[in-house]
Enzyme design. Sequence first.
Site, PDB file in Angstrom:
ATOM      1  N   CYS A 113       0.832  -1.212   0.000  1.00 28.71           N
ATOM      2  CA  CYS A 113       0.000   0.000   0.000  1.00 28.71           C
ATOM      3  C   CYS A 113       0.864   1.259   0.000  1.00 28.71           C
ATOM      4  CB  CYS A 113      -0.952  -0.006   1.190  1.00 28.71           C
ATOM      5  SG  CYS A 113      -0.139  -0.118   2.797  1.00 28.71           S
ATOM      6  N   HIS A 432      -1.420   1.236   7.476  1.00 30.27           N
ATOM      7  CA  HIS A 432      -1.945   1.226   6.107  1.00 30.27           C
ATOM      8  C   HIS A 432      -1.849   2.616   5.494  1.00 30.27           C
ATOM      9  CE1 HIS A 432      -4.134  -0.244   2.707  1.00 30.27           C
ATOM     10  NE2 HIS A 432      -5.186   0.542   2.916  1.00 30.27           N
TER      11      HIS A 432
END
Length: 484
Positions: A113, A432
Amino acid sequence: MLTVSVKWQKKVLEKVEVDTTQPPYVFKCQLFDLTGVPPERQKIMVKGGLLKDDADWTAIGVKQGQRLMMMGTADEIVKAPEKGPVFVEDLPEEEQVAAVGHTAGLLNLGNTCYMNSTVQCLHSVPELKSALLKYPSERRNEVDQTSHMLTAATRELFNELDKSVKAVAPMQFWMVLRKKYPQFGQMHNGYFMQQDAEECWTQLLYTLSQSLRGSSSGTSENADALKDVFGIELLSRVHCQESGEESSETESVYSLKCHISHEVNHMHEGLKHGLKSELEKASPALGRSAIFLKESRINALPRYLTVQFVRFFWKRESNQKAKILRKVDYPLELDVYDLCSEDLRKKLEAPRKLLRDEEGKKLGLKGKEKADSKDTDVKMTDAEGSSTASGESSKAATLSDGAPSDKEAQLTGVYELVSVLTHKGRSADSGHYVAWVKQENGKWIEFDDDSPIPQREEDIVKLSGGGDWHMAYICMYKARTVPM
């Protein structure tokens, strides 16, 4: 590297590479590119049953030339009706991109990510796309092989994103990124580790800047393409209070640092802190080391201004990068005039006056018909050499009569927010990363890996921190310019 054949329906895919150092999910992403069957829909028969995403290749014992069998259906293409309305799903994929108003997401290949969010933010810069389109396919002598491969892979990935509405698997780009920068290939317990998005951003821009320098067919047109787009020139005064020594220096950087402390509540305050620093170096006058104060001012501005929030620091107790969760607000429109040098301020005065005058005219014309205001306003350009989604340059400004002008677009020191890279979690090497990107139609899209999600502009400035929710780590602003 092992190669196998894969039987799928009536087709046999020959010489499909299997990288046994990577989890089987990566192999499934390769098959997705070849067949259109999404990884979650693939059933691959191996010794012992079905191939799982996190299986151990060693235990499976795949051999060179082995034939595997895959079951699964590809995403079906909706056929256009013979008569009646044409729906978005019925359009060719490139037309679907224009219809939905945003480009594709990126598949997460295993804690990637950080890479996906970096790519989505940089992909939103038309000038970067334009420079990449001019990059030659053959490597020049002054560019090393891995830098050339990474630059070419970036160009191809940008092209894929522009032409697709389905999630793209950035396999080639990721493989070359790890080859150029091995730290992004670190593994733990058989899985690729999360990495710092800012490090990925910095390393990728550095490589592109080296490759794209003077890459436009040997001409000076593209001599320093990325410096014009992202480069910030800083003029610094370095002085020692103890000895009275003083000197000045200039340097080019690709981002400004927003330092965070208990005194900082807003980006502008953090930027002021970031332009001041203390350093210890040798003092000829004292004959020993001494503390020097370095105070910097912006001496040249880019078309795109990048600001990094210095949210992470090394925590010795836990032996990892810890995160500062403090809330720091940032604006949709950023004015850096007071951070500039005296010389640059003088250059900005006339463009800034014109910008204020035009904004005043627009406010004064509120009561008039929209059609009249469109015809009489001098249109403001976003950036010199502003580009369309396909990367085509359009340098001409527009006059009130609609005729193109030969005036040059001048920077004003005022910038508008166009992308935010956020982090959710407590450490740079975990959590994330997500990209929030403003589209050409003015709408904001949250790119959470392979899921593009529309967002409201008022929600973008709420990513300022203060808890465990997504908080801004990198902000990118686009210059507001005026024709002069």
